[in-house]
Design a protein around this motif. Sequence first.
Motif, PDB file in Angstrom:
ATOM      1  N   ILE A   1       0.811  -1.213   0.000  1.00 46.15           N
ATOM      2  CA  ILE A   1       0.000   0.000   0.000  1.00 46.15           C
ATOM      3  C   ILE A   1       0.848   1.268   0.000  1.00 46.15           C
ATOM      4  N   HIS A   2       2.067   1.190   0.525  1.00 45.63           N
ATOM      5  CA  HIS A   2       2.933   2.371   0.571  1.00 45.63           C
ATOM      6  C   HIS A   2       3.266   2.897  -0.824  1.00 45.63           C
ATOM      7  N   THR A   3       3.124   2.070  -1.852  1.00 45.76           N
ATOM      8  CA  THR A   3       3.419   2.505  -3.218  1.00 45.76           C
ATOM      9  C   THR A   3       2.340   3.431  -3.766  1.00 45.76           C
ATOM     10  N   LEU A   4       1.190   3.481  -3.095  1.00 42.28           N
ATOM     11  CA  LEU A   4       0.075   4.304  -3.556  1.00 42.28           C
ATOM     12  C   LEU A   4      -0.147   5.546  -2.721  1.00 42.28           C
ATOM     13  N   GLU A   5       0.222   5.493  -1.448  1.00 42.83           N
ATOM     14  CA  GLU A   5      -0.208   6.546  -0.541  1.00 42.83           C
ATOM     15  C   GLU A   5       0.803   7.660  -0.369  1.00 42.83           C
ATOM     16  N   PRO A   6       0.297   8.848   0.024  1.00 40.53           N
ATOM     17  CA  PRO A   6       1.174   9.983   0.303  1.00 40.53           C
ATOM     18  C   PRO A   6       1.896   9.776   1.622  1.00 40.53           C
ATOM     19  N   SER A   7       2.825  10.659   1.913  1.00 42.13           N
ATOM     20  CA  SER A   7       3.616  10.525   3.138  1.00 42.13           C
ATOM     21  C   SER A   7       2.813  10.867   4.388  1.00 42.13           C
ATOM     22  N   LYS A   8       1.728  11.630   4.214  1.00 42.36           N
ATOM     23  CA  LYS A   8       0.894  12.019   5.347  1.00 42.36           C
ATOM     24  C   LYS A   8      -0.516  11.455   5.192  1.00 42.36           C
ATOM     25  N   ALA A   9      -1.210  11.334   6.324  1.00 43.14           N
ATOM     26  CA  ALA A   9      -2.597  10.875   6.282  1.00 43.14           C
ATOM     27  C   ALA A   9      -3.437  11.892   5.515  1.00 43.14           C
ATOM     28  N   SER A  10      -4.319  11.403   4.638  1.00 39.55           N
ATOM     29  CA  SER A  10      -5.127  12.285   3.795  1.00 39.55           C
ATOM     30  C   SER A  10      -6.598  12.011   4.044  1.00 39.55           C
ATOM     31  N   LEU A  11      -7.357  13.036   4.445  1.00 36.97           N
ATOM     32  CA  LEU A  11      -8.755  12.840   4.815  1.00 36.97           C
ATOM     33  C   LEU A  11      -9.697  12.872   3.629  1.00 36.97           C
ATOM     34  N   PHE A  12      -9.570  13.878   2.751  1.00 34.26           N
ATOM     35  CA  PHE A  12     -10.573  14.064   1.708  1.00 34.26           C
ATOM     36  C   PHE A  12     -10.075  13.748   0.306  1.00 34.26           C
ATOM     37  N   ASP A  13      -8.900  13.150   0.172  1.00 34.10           N
ATOM     38  CA  ASP A  13      -8.444  12.694  -1.131  1.00 34.10           C
ATOM     39  C   ASP A  13      -9.357  11.554  -1.574  1.00 34.10           C
ATOM     40  N   ALA A  14      -9.700  11.514  -2.856  1.00 33.00           N
ATOM     41  CA  ALA A  14     -10.616  10.468  -3.340  1.00 33.00           C
ATOM     42  C   ALA A  14     -10.009   9.742  -4.534  1.00 33.00           C
ATOM     43  N   SER A  15      -8.741   9.400  -4.440  1.00 33.08           N
ATOM     44  CA  SER A  15      -8.048   8.743  -5.543  1.00 33.08           C
ATOM     45  C   SER A  15      -8.498   7.304  -5.695  1.00 33.08           C
ATOM     46  N   MET A  16      -8.426   6.803  -6.935  1.00 22.70           N
ATOM     47  CA  MET A  16      -8.771   5.415  -7.216  1.00 22.70           C
ATOM     48  C   MET A  16      -7.621   4.768  -7.959  1.00 22.70           C
ATOM     49  N   TYR A  17      -7.278   3.536  -7.568  1.00 27.23           N
ATOM     50  CA  TYR A  17      -6.153   2.828  -8.167  1.00 27.23           C
ATOM     51  C   TYR A  17      -6.563   1.405  -8.573  1.00 27.23           C
ATOM     52  N   LYS A  18      -5.881   0.910  -9.617  1.00 26.34           N
ATOM     53  CA  LYS A  18      -6.014  -0.493 -10.022  1.00 26.34           C
ATOM     54  C   LYS A  18      -4.605  -1.091 -10.046  1.00 26.34           C
ATOM     55  N   PRO A  19      -4.026  -1.324  -8.862  1.00 26.22           N
ATOM     56  CA  PRO A  19      -2.634  -1.776  -8.797  1.00 26.22           C
ATOM     57  C   PRO A  19      -2.429  -3.172  -9.368  1.00 26.22           C
ATOM     58  N   ALA A  20      -1.316  -3.346 -10.061  1.00 26.30           N
ATOM     59  CA  ALA A  20      -0.999  -4.651 -10.660  1.00 26.30           C
ATOM     60  C   ALA A  20      -0.795  -5.713  -9.590  1.00 26.30           C
ATOM     61  N   TRP A  21      -0.379  -5.299  -8.395  1.00 29.55           N
ATOM     62  CA  TRP A  21      -0.128  -6.259  -7.322  1.00 29.55           C
ATOM     63  C   TRP A  21      -1.409  -6.697  -6.605  1.00 29.55           C
ATOM     64  N   LEU A  22      -2.563  -6.138  -7.008  1.00 33.75           N
ATOM     65  CA  LEU A  22      -3.836  -6.532  -6.407  1.00 33.75           C
ATOM     66  C   LEU A  22      -4.859  -6.792  -7.527  1.00 33.75           C
ATOM     67  N   PRO A  23      -4.616  -7.803  -8.347  1.00 35.25           N
ATOM     68  CA  PRO A  23      -5.499  -8.066  -9.493  1.00 35.25           C
ATOM     69  C   PRO A  23      -6.918  -8.408  -9.059  1.00 35.25           C
ATOM     70  N   GLY A  24      -7.881  -7.860  -9.804  1.00 32.61           N
ATOM     71  CA  GLY A  24      -9.279  -8.132  -9.512  1.00 32.61           C
ATOM     72  C   GLY A  24      -9.908  -7.180  -8.513  1.00 32.61           C
ATOM     73  N   TRP A  25      -9.121  -6.162  -8.074  1.00 33.56           N
ATOM     74  CA  TRP A  25      -9.619  -5.234  -7.060  1.00 33.56           C
ATOM     75  C   TRP A  25      -9.284  -3.793  -7.409  1.00 33.56           C
ATOM     76  N   ILE A  26     -10.114  -2.872  -6.901  1.00 35.88           N
ATOM     77  CA  ILE A  26      -9.868  -1.442  -7.012  1.00 35.88           C
ATOM     78  C   ILE A  26      -9.607  -0.907  -5.611  1.00 35.88           C
ATOM     79  N   VAL A  27      -8.669   0.009  -5.495  1.00 32.95           N
ATOM     80  CA  VAL A  27      -8.352   0.628  -4.206  1.00 32.95           C
ATOM     81  C   VAL A  27      -8.816   2.083  -4.254  1.00 32.95           C
ATOM     82  N   LYS A  28      -9.713   2.461  -3.330  1.00 28.59           N
ATOM     83  CA  LYS A  28     -10.221   3.832  -3.263  1.00 28.59           C
ATOM     84  C   LYS A  28      -9.819   4.439  -1.924  1.00 28.59           C
ATOM     85  N   SER A  29      -9.262   5.646  -1.979  1.00 25.96           N
ATOM     86  CA  SER A  29      -8.746   6.265  -0.760  1.00 25.96           C
ATOM     87  C   SER A  29      -9.744   7.218  -0.118  1.00 25.96           C
ATOM     88  N   SER A  30      -9.470   7.618   1.123  1.00 25.45           N
ATOM     89  CA  SER A  30     -10.113   8.637   1.958  1.00 25.45           C
ATOM     90  C   SER A  30     -11.119   8.073   2.942  1.00 25.45           C
TER      91      SER A  30
END
Length: 219
Positions: A48-77
């Motif tokens: 997960i460290h490959t996706l996240e910023p260095s600080k905790a983020s409350l209202f960021d709404a980024s979406m990722y489809k990481p190659a290391w997690l096939p079949g899943w979407i990662v949504k932040s905030s």
Amino acid sequence: MKLKIILMTYAMVQGVTMCYAAEVKPIHESQYSTQLPLELKTLLDANIHTLEPSKASLFDASMYKPAWLPGWIVKSSNVCFTRLSGATKFVQAKEKLQLDSIEIPVKYGYTSARGNHYVIAQLIHDTKKDLTLSDTKRVYKIACEVGWKDAHRDNFFKTERGTVAIIDTEAEYLEKTKSKNIKEAVVSKMLCKHGYTSEAYNYLIQKNLKLIEMDISQA
């Protein structure tokens, strides 16, 4: 005087932020952590460290489809956790109405070591096909049941299995009480964008006209 203005402005910004957070009412990850399968948690903990910023983020709404997690979407905030309680309401409505052709993606909550919050959602592929009349009626039916005020075409699609997936399930867009106003809100949102067969689109138009006529007759 300038210092006073600065302090007043800061207080106003803080107040708006607090009001927004109170309105959203984020759900704490601990309520769902027991549902997260061990194999998913292991992958998330390691990468997960490959996706996240260095600080905790409350209202960021980024979406990722990481190659290391096939079949899943990662949504932040934090606010993404309302998708979990919203998804539960959709599942309950689906079971109540016996709508087997409606699909609600599986979702889990996850908090990283840095304190960032994520929703891990099942990846379902959009075929980009128009919804048929029967598809549209089912979406309208479940949307009215849960009071879904955000039922626009980008939030549901036809899957490779022939089902209709509802992918946006924030609880704050669901009304607790059903009424004619909710039906009007649902059909208006569904008509915002195309993505239906002509038969299905005409059905929504006629449904909308009927609701408008009811408003006029009751005025």
